[in-house]
Scaffold this active site. Structure first.
Site, PDB file in Angstrom:
ATOM      1  N   THR A   1       0.829  -1.213   0.000  1.00 45.38           N
ATOM      2  CA  THR A   1       0.000   0.000   0.000  1.00 45.38           C
ATOM      3  C   THR A   1       0.860   1.258   0.000  1.00 45.38           C
ATOM      4  O   THR A   1       2.079   1.203   0.187  1.00 45.38           O
ATOM      5  CB  THR A   1      -0.919   0.040   1.233  1.00 45.38           C
ATOM      6  OG1 THR A   1      -0.109   0.273   2.394  1.00 45.38           O
ATOM      7  CG2 THR A   1      -1.702  -1.239   1.388  1.00 45.38           C
ATOM      8  N   CYS A   2       0.200   2.389  -0.175  1.00 42.78           N
ATOM      9  CA  CYS A   2       0.898   3.681  -0.185  1.00 42.78           C
ATOM     10  C   CYS A   2       0.964   4.302   1.196  1.00 42.78           C
ATOM     11  O   CYS A   2       1.143   5.515   1.319  1.00 42.78           O
ATOM     12  CB  CYS A   2       0.210   4.629  -1.161  1.00 42.78           C
ATOM     13  SG  CYS A   2       0.456   4.104  -2.851  1.00 42.78           S
ATOM     14  N   ASP A   3       0.785   3.493   2.249  1.00 43.70           N
ATOM     15  CA  ASP A   3       0.872   4.020   3.604  1.00 43.70           C
ATOM     16  C   ASP A   3       2.272   3.782   4.153  1.00 43.70           C
ATOM     17  O   ASP A   3       2.791   2.675   4.055  1.00 43.70           O
ATOM     18  CB  ASP A   3      -0.168   3.326   4.488  1.00 43.70           C
ATOM     19  CG  ASP A   3      -0.352   4.060   5.798  1.00 43.70           C
ATOM     20  OD1 ASP A   3       0.659   4.252   6.509  1.00 43.70           O
ATOM     21  OD2 ASP A   3      -1.487   4.459   6.108  1.00 43.70           O
ATOM     22  N   GLY A   4       2.859   4.831   4.735  1.00 44.10           N
ATOM     23  CA  GLY A   4       4.212   4.729   5.283  1.00 44.10           C
ATOM     24  C   GLY A   4       4.312   3.765   6.453  1.00 44.10           C
ATOM     25  O   GLY A   4       5.398   3.289   6.793  1.00 44.10           O
TER      26      GLY A   4
ATOM     27  N   ASN B   1      -6.556   1.175  -0.476  1.00 44.82           N
ATOM     28  CA  ASN B   1      -5.848   1.324  -1.763  1.00 44.82           C
ATOM     29  C   ASN B   1      -6.445   0.418  -2.846  1.00 44.82           C
ATOM     30  O   ASN B   1      -5.781   0.117  -3.844  1.00 44.82           O
ATOM     31  CB  ASN B   1      -4.359   0.991  -1.639  1.00 44.82           C
ATOM     32  CG  ASN B   1      -3.481   2.198  -1.306  1.00 44.82           C
ATOM     33  OD1 ASN B   1      -2.316   2.044  -0.987  1.00 44.82           O
ATOM     34  ND2 ASN B   1      -4.022   3.401  -1.399  1.00 44.82           N
TER      35      ASN B   1
END
Ligand SMILES: *Cc1c(COP(=O)(O)O)cnc(C)c1O
Length: 376
Positions: A323-326, A366
């Site tokens: 995903t695009c989560d840090g 996402n």
């Protein structure tokens, strides 16, 4: 990985990520736990994996069930469990859930505060109640002590009052934390709760049951003591405490029933070197923190990985989800090493992932679909 799971992967080559779980292995684990503690009634902790084929198999083995919500109670009933075999073990329950449980015939409830006890007196009169005591969680990779349990003093007070409130002061419980690797932590908890039990009995309270919770560990990356070692330590401590007058014993294993039965099959999405000076490669998988591997939070649960390149040269890696989560990083500090031949598109197996994975998967963060599940 059981032979049945390995064969399923070859025959079906399922789309990834997915959980493949061998229900026969669940049965083996359940029987091993019962052998280790033959005097304890087993209440499977449904939250570890509430899939219907698992609950059904456990009903067939005459397991009881520890449920945390009315939805989990309903899942047990659907699988054929008797209401008398279900404990509503969450110490924090909505009134509507308590009432629905009572309507369904459930009569055993946990509490750890006077406020919750009053809710039970009002909405589940006459039911058997047990009080959860706060105990040490030393040695647990996934502690549970901050949120649940009360002091011996308050527990004593509440159990003394329960009968006057129209409830049956049935027992005491504790939980030493999940993936608990220290047998001594169970022994200390039994000592603490055993003293209170005796004290209550002497005061005339009809207390009959000690619930030792779950927490039994399984092998992930590191070896753990066998279930037999926990059984021996527990029985030794119980006998020290109660002699021949053992109370009814309950255990609530979750992870140790289902964990080793399942594997998550995943795909390597990318292997990259984001800094040429850094020897650590970043390996991104098609499953991460939000796809079900929630217990990698704080790098607490350290899964073991298997690839087709194992046996070749290895090098240090950090592992992350898609995903695009840090926050979607699995491991950065736990010294993971994977084959240097590993490439984008390779399959990778995450072993012993049958517990606390499927229900932790997000709905479609996402756009990624929830984890697919195959029970074989
Ligand atoms: C989560 C939980 C369990 C199961 O714990 P495991 O470590 O999976 O064995 C048992 N009892 C209660 C009350 C729980 O919350």
């Amino acid at each position: 990985m059981t032979p049945k799971v390995a064969q399923f992967l070859v025959d079906h080559q399922p789309a990834t990520p997915c959980l493949v779980l061998d229900v026969d292995r669940v049965e083996e684990n359940f029987r091993a736990i019962r052998r280790a503690l033959p005097l304890a009634r087993v209440y499977y902790a449904v939250k570890a994996n509430p899939a219907h084929p698992i609950l059904e198999r456990l009903v067939g083995l005459e397991s009881s069930f520890d449920a945390a919500s009315f939805e989990e109670i309903r899942a047990c009933l659907r699988a054929g469990a008797a209401p008398s075999a279900i404990s509503f073990g969450n110490t924090v329950k909505k009134v509507s859930a308590i009432r629905a449980a009572v309507d369904a015939g459930v009569s055993m409830f946990a509490f750890d505060s006077g406020e919750e006890l009053e809710k039970l007196a009002a909405h589940a009169p006459g039911s058997r109640v047990y009080c959860r005591i706060l105990v040490g969680n030393e040695g647990a990779d996934w502690p549970l002590s901050r949120k649940f349990g009360t002091t011996v003093e308050l527990a004593r007070d509440l159990m003394m009052r329960a009968a006057d409130m129209g409830l049956d002061p049935y027992g005491l419980s504790f939980h030493v934390g999940s993936q608990q690797t220290a047998t001594a932590t169970y022994e200390a908890a039994i000592g603490k709760v055993g003293m209170l039990f005796t004290d209550l009995k002497d005061a005339g309270v009809n207390v009959r049951m000690v619930n030792l919770g779950g927490g039994f560990p399984i092998r992930y990356r590191d070896e753990v003591p066998a279930i037999g070692a926990f059984g021996d330590a527990i029985m030794h401590a119980m006998t020290e405490c109660f002699g021949n007058a053992l109370p009814e014993m309950v255990i609530e294993p979750g992870r140790s029933v289902v964990g080793s039965a399942g594997l998550v099959q995943a795909e390597v999405v990318l292997v990259s070197r984001r800094d040429p000076a850094d020897p650590v490669r970043w390996v991104y998988l098609d499953i991460g923190r939000f796809g079900g591997l929630a217990e990698t939070e704080g790098e607490s649960i350290k899964y073991q990985f298997v690839t087709a390149h194992d046996g070749g040269a290895m090098g240090p890696v950090a592992l992350a989800g898609p995903t695009c989560d840090g926050a979607d990083i699995l491991y950065e500090r736990s010294n993971y090493r994977l084959p240097t031949a590993l490439r984008s598109g390779d399959q990778i197996s995450i072993l012993s992932a049958g517990a606390y994975v499927t229900t932790y998967a997000s709905q479609s963060f996402n756009g990624f679909a929830p984890l697919a599940e195959h029970y074989i």
